[in-house]
Design a protein around this motif. Structure first.
Motif, PDB file in Angstrom:
ATOM      1  N   CYS A  42       7.055  33.762  62.707  1.00  0.00           N
ATOM      2  CA  CYS A  42       7.979  32.622  62.774  1.00  0.00           C
ATOM      3  C   CYS A  42       7.193  31.317  62.786  1.00  0.00           C
ATOM      4  CB  CYS A  42       8.858  32.692  64.019  1.00  0.00           C
ATOM      5  SG  CYS A  42       9.817  34.205  64.113  1.00  0.00           S
ATOM      6  N   PHE A  43       6.140  31.271  63.600  1.00  0.00           N
ATOM      7  CA  PHE A  43       5.314  30.064  63.662  1.00  0.00           C
ATOM      8  C   PHE A  43       4.631  29.808  62.318  1.00  0.00           C
ATOM      9  CE2 PHE A  43       5.194  31.214  68.326  1.00  0.00           C
ATOM     10  CZ  PHE A  43       5.985  30.148  68.731  1.00  0.00           C
ATOM     11  N   ARG A  44       4.072  30.856  61.751  1.00  0.00           N
ATOM     12  CA  ARG A  44       3.281  30.693  60.526  1.00  0.00           C
ATOM     13  C   ARG A  44       4.143  30.253  59.333  1.00  0.00           C
ATOM     14  NH1 ARG A  44      -1.101  28.915  58.043  1.00  0.00           N
ATOM     15  NH2 ARG A  44      -1.688  30.181  56.247  1.00  0.00           N
ATOM     16  N   VAL A  45       5.288  30.912  59.129  1.00  0.00           N
ATOM     17  CA  VAL A  45       6.078  30.536  57.936  1.00  0.00           C
ATOM     18  C   VAL A  45       6.729  29.170  58.130  1.00  0.00           C
ATOM     19  CG1 VAL A  45       6.367  32.842  56.977  1.00  0.00           C
ATOM     20  CG2 VAL A  45       8.079  31.954  58.579  1.00  0.00           C
ATOM     21  N   THR A  46       7.044  28.820  59.389  1.00  0.00           N
ATOM     22  CA  THR A  46       7.541  27.459  59.631  1.00  0.00           C
ATOM     23  C   THR A  46       6.458  26.447  59.275  1.00  0.00           C
ATOM     24  OG1 THR A  46       9.080  28.160  61.359  1.00  0.00           O
ATOM     25  CG2 THR A  46       8.409  25.848  61.369  1.00  0.00           C
ATOM     26  N   GLU A  47       5.231  26.725  59.715  1.00  0.00           N
ATOM     27  CA  GLU A  47       4.106  25.834  59.381  1.00  0.00           C
ATOM     28  C   GLU A  47       3.953  25.687  57.859  1.00  0.00           C
ATOM     29  OE1 GLU A  47       0.341  27.416  60.620  1.00  0.00           O
ATOM     30  OE2 GLU A  47      -0.773  25.822  59.603  1.00  0.00           O
ATOM     31  N   ILE A  48       4.040  26.803  57.144  1.00  0.00           N
ATOM     32  CA  ILE A  48       3.847  26.761  55.686  1.00  0.00           C
ATOM     33  C   ILE A  48       4.916  25.891  55.015  1.00  0.00           C
ATOM     34  CG2 ILE A  48       3.856  28.126  53.551  1.00  0.00           C
ATOM     35  CD1 ILE A  48       2.676  30.473  55.254  1.00  0.00           C
ATOM     36  N   VAL A  49       6.192  26.079  55.380  1.00  0.00           N
ATOM     37  CA  VAL A  49       7.228  25.303  54.675  1.00  0.00           C
ATOM     38  C   VAL A  49       7.211  23.834  55.106  1.00  0.00           C
ATOM     39  CG1 VAL A  49       8.693  27.256  54.102  1.00  0.00           C
ATOM     40  CG2 VAL A  49       9.103  26.016  56.256  1.00  0.00           C
ATOM     41  N   LEU A  50       6.821  23.563  56.355  1.00  0.00           N
ATOM     42  CA  LEU A  50       6.710  22.152  56.760  1.00  0.00           C
ATOM     43  C   LEU A  50       5.560  21.485  56.005  1.00  0.00           C
ATOM     44  CD1 LEU A  50       7.435  22.221  60.618  1.00  0.00           C
ATOM     45  CD2 LEU A  50       8.995  21.672  58.729  1.00  0.00           C
ATOM     46  N   LYS A  51       4.502  22.243  55.741  1.00  0.00           N
ATOM     47  CA  LYS A  51       3.394  21.689  54.949  1.00  0.00           C
ATOM     48  C   LYS A  51       3.788  21.560  53.470  1.00  0.00           C
ATOM     49  CE  LYS A  51      -0.386  22.578  58.108  1.00  0.00           C
ATOM     50  NZ  LYS A  51      -1.603  23.353  58.453  1.00  0.00           N
ATOM     51  N   ALA A  52       4.626  22.457  52.998  1.00  0.00           N
ATOM     52  CA  ALA A  52       5.143  22.323  51.626  1.00  0.00           C
ATOM     53  C   ALA A  52       5.945  21.024  51.525  1.00  0.00           C
ATOM     54  CB  ALA A  52       6.020  23.526  51.257  1.00  0.00           C
TER      55      ALA A  52
ATOM     56  N   ALA B  36       7.036  36.700  66.589  1.00  0.00           N
ATOM     57  CA  ALA B  36       6.899  35.252  66.814  1.00  0.00           C
ATOM     58  C   ALA B  36       5.795  34.634  65.970  1.00  0.00           C
ATOM     59  CB  ALA B  36       6.646  34.991  68.292  1.00  0.00           C
ATOM     60  N   GLU B  37       4.663  35.336  65.839  1.00  0.00           N
ATOM     61  CA  GLU B  37       3.547  34.730  65.086  1.00  0.00           C
ATOM     62  C   GLU B  37       3.948  34.457  63.625  1.00  0.00           C
ATOM     63  OE1 GLU B  37       3.390  37.555  66.864  1.00  0.00           O
ATOM     64  OE2 GLU B  37       2.192  39.132  65.866  1.00  0.00           O
TER      65      GLU B  37
ATOM     66  N   TYR C 296       6.372  28.692  74.177  1.00  0.00           N
ATOM     67  CA  TYR C 296       6.523  30.138  73.970  1.00  0.00           C
ATOM     68  C   TYR C 296       5.396  30.906  74.654  1.00  0.00           C
ATOM     69  CZ  TYR C 296       5.956  34.627  71.624  1.00  0.00           C
ATOM     70  OH  TYR C 296       5.768  35.958  71.370  1.00  0.00           O
ATOM     71  N   ASN C 297       4.167  30.426  74.467  1.00  0.00           N
ATOM     72  CA  ASN C 297       3.000  31.144  75.004  1.00  0.00           C
ATOM     73  C   ASN C 297       3.037  31.305  76.525  1.00  0.00           C
ATOM     74  OD1 ASN C 297       1.830  31.721  72.549  1.00  0.00           O
ATOM     75  ND2 ASN C 297       0.646  29.815  72.485  1.00  0.00           N
TER      76      ASN C 297
ATOM     77  N   VAL D 266      10.841  36.948  74.252  1.00  0.00           N
ATOM     78  CA  VAL D 266      10.732  37.427  72.873  1.00  0.00           C
ATOM     79  C   VAL D 266      11.367  36.369  71.981  1.00  0.00           C
ATOM     80  CG1 VAL D 266      11.398  39.213  71.228  1.00  0.00           C
ATOM     81  CG2 VAL D 266      10.768  39.852  73.560  1.00  0.00           C
ATOM     82  N   LEU D 267      10.616  35.949  70.960  1.00  0.00           N
ATOM     83  CA  LEU D 267      11.108  34.932  70.023  1.00  0.00           C
ATOM     84  C   LEU D 267      11.121  35.525  68.622  1.00  0.00           C
ATOM     85  CD1 LEU D 267      11.725  31.950  69.100  1.00  0.00           C
ATOM     86  CD2 LEU D 267       9.236  31.651  68.935  1.00  0.00           C
ATOM     87  N   SER D 268      12.241  35.351  67.930  1.00  0.00           N
ATOM     88  CA  SER D 268      12.304  35.807  66.547  1.00  0.00           C
ATOM     89  C   SER D 268      13.163  34.820  65.755  1.00  0.00           C
ATOM     90  CB  SER D 268      12.859  37.230  66.460  1.00  0.00           C
ATOM     91  OG  SER D 268      12.736  37.717  65.142  1.00  0.00           O
TER      92      SER D 268
END
Lengths: 330, 330
Positions: free
Chosen positions: B308-318, B305-306, B114-115, B120-122
């Motif tokens: 999207c990345f952050r909440v994906t990270e949180i639920v994968l860590k959950a 996008a930020e 993405y970077n 545009v990512l959503s």
């Protein structure tokens, strides 16, 4: 015989005992102790009080001077273990505030004293006597909602002016233990499931005036069938809210969901076969009458000692989890 | 220019995009791919489909053959990271199902792609566009309920006949990640608070027919101000229930409590100064229109996008927490 009751502390749900005494023939209020002269003055107008009722500023003094058969242990969390031991050692039946103790070590001592005492021990888990939760237990244990998969519960209270003893961890067992014990007990009692692990957080974020008292607390628990439970507690209920507390209990099984609504006062059931329906509730039960009848051997105690020990252990381990940041096996 | 849209999978919320296309002048549906001929047949009647719309049984083939500007990535969880990388590498703007990826390693790869992509990512965090949650965010961020102490949320869904891909962890990211991402996102977005730790449990207790899909999941999260959150998810909503889902979001601050009722469709506020009042809600927002306008530079993207990345990270860590039995720092 006539059972002589002592109220050891006026800082909890002693009203359950006081209000019940006038309705029971062979029970008298012998004595009341509290360190607040003001609290003792207020209680003197209560219908349970007779001209023979004695008043003390010190619990140990009451126990030294009076011969009582039943104690309502309703002082601060911090003094509870000591008072319980004093009662056990004197062979006095005990209906106690909760949690039973502040630490697991104290809990072991109380359990040991209880085992060699022969007394009846119970705890003021008052919610067990409320029609909503009795109905939920009846429905869940009948199997109507099937295998229990998830349970969740809320307690949200108005903070108001908290008494000093609740503002220090020296005398207050924490929000997880002090009010968390109700939902932990209700989920365990209503589902018949045992918990195998707990993880919890708690803190005081927005109420510095409450000092050590936590305004928010959450815990998740694993059940012995693999299901899960989650409990959230707060002292954020706004002053303008219609009721002091906003309680909620919901149990989801593979055949249906049963839950309270309107601050825990009403119960709704939905199953795969039947649309949402409100259930008719029975009359509330009188906890103290049940306790006295259990002493007499006429009824089984609705909150038996083994449950008091177990749920105290669970909430003390929840508090430990919040302190260590680690899940604790139960 | 006219934006050519490709629907890459018919297994999610592609309806958000399909239903919006006919309302936007400069957007056309170029192509649709799904491995189910039946699903493709059904979609052919949709108003977004024109005589020029192409249909594919394979996503990679569509990407090889068609020149599209915008992709709606709405296939299984398992294939998502791969499809996202294919889109990024081709410079295609992406509105994706959630979570973005199945693993943290995949997430890093997608973030890197993405970077360097300029697209545009959503993500289809559809609940952000619902009037209830927009209102809650508006009220909480305005400061009316004060410092946030506790947040809790529920998602309870009917299980129904789940598609095969949701029954295996090879293709399904787990209940904590798949539906847990909504409440995690809503709490973070509505409160403006960041999470610092998560602990979670999930399992399938009562629905063997759903195989790997968890029928119950719970998580607790610590907030960066010391407050806490708790989320419970289940697929136990009975078939006879009035709605498919039973959503709930509640945020308690030191000045008030705001919460949804009636399955998340209505919002109630109580403060220290004002009794419970239902709030008037605005019209829902069109997520795809916002996304297209963000591509055009006309609006800021409501789900950047930020996030999207952050909440994906949180639920994968959950999910990781539920697997390791340990809390995970966030």
């Amino acid at each position: 015989m006539v059972y002589r009751v002592g109220i050891l502390g006026l800082k909890g749900h002693q009203g359950v005992v006081l209000n019940s005494i006038p309705k029971i023939d062979d029970v008298v209020l012998s004595a009341v102790a509290d360190d607040s002269e003001e609290a003792l003055m207020r209680i003197k107008k209560h219908p349970a009080v007779t001209s023979d009722t004695k008043f003390y500023r010190n619990i140990s003094e009451l126990l030294e001077e009076e011969k009582i058969d039943i104690a309502c242990v309703s002082g601060t969390d911090g003094e509870r273990a000591h008072v319980l031991l004093e009662c056990m050692n004197r062979g006095i039946h005990v209906l106690s505030e909760k949690p039973l103790t502040m630490t697991l070590d104290e809990l072991s001592m109380v359990k040991e004293a209880y085992n060699s005492s022969g007394v009846v021990l119970s705890m003021l888990l008052t919610m067990r006597f409320s029609p909503s939760y009795r109905k939920i237990r009846e429905v869940v244990t009948s199997g109507i909602i099937g295998e229990v998969c998830l349970a969740n519960a809320q307690k949200s209270y108005k903070l108001g002016d908290r008494p000093e003893w609740q503002k220090s961890h020296k005398t207050f067992s924490s929000t997880l233990a002090f009010i968390g014990i109700h939902p932990v007990d209700l989920i365990r009692w209503c589902t018949g499931r045992e918990f195998t692990e707990v993880m919890a957080y708690q803190s005081n974020v927005g109420h510095p005036e409450a000092h050590d008292m936590e305004d928010n607390a959450v815990m998740i628990l694993k059940m012995d069938n693999g299901g899960s439970a989650c409990v959230h507690l707060d002292y954020c209920r706004p002053m303008k809210a219609a009721t002091h507390g906003d309680d909620l209990l919901r149990i989801a099984g593979n055949q249906g969901v049963i839950e309270t609504f309107e601050q825990g006062s009403r119960v709704r059931l939905i199953t795969h076969e039947r649309k949402a329906e409100e259930l008719t509730l029975d009359e509330p039960m009188d906890e103290f009458l049940n306790f006295v009848n259990a002493i007499k051997g006429l009824e089984k105690c609705e909150v038996p000692a083994e449950d008091c020990f177990r749920v105290t252990e669970i909430v003390l381990k929840a508090r430990e989890s919040s302190e260590t940041g680690q899940p604790i096996k139960l």
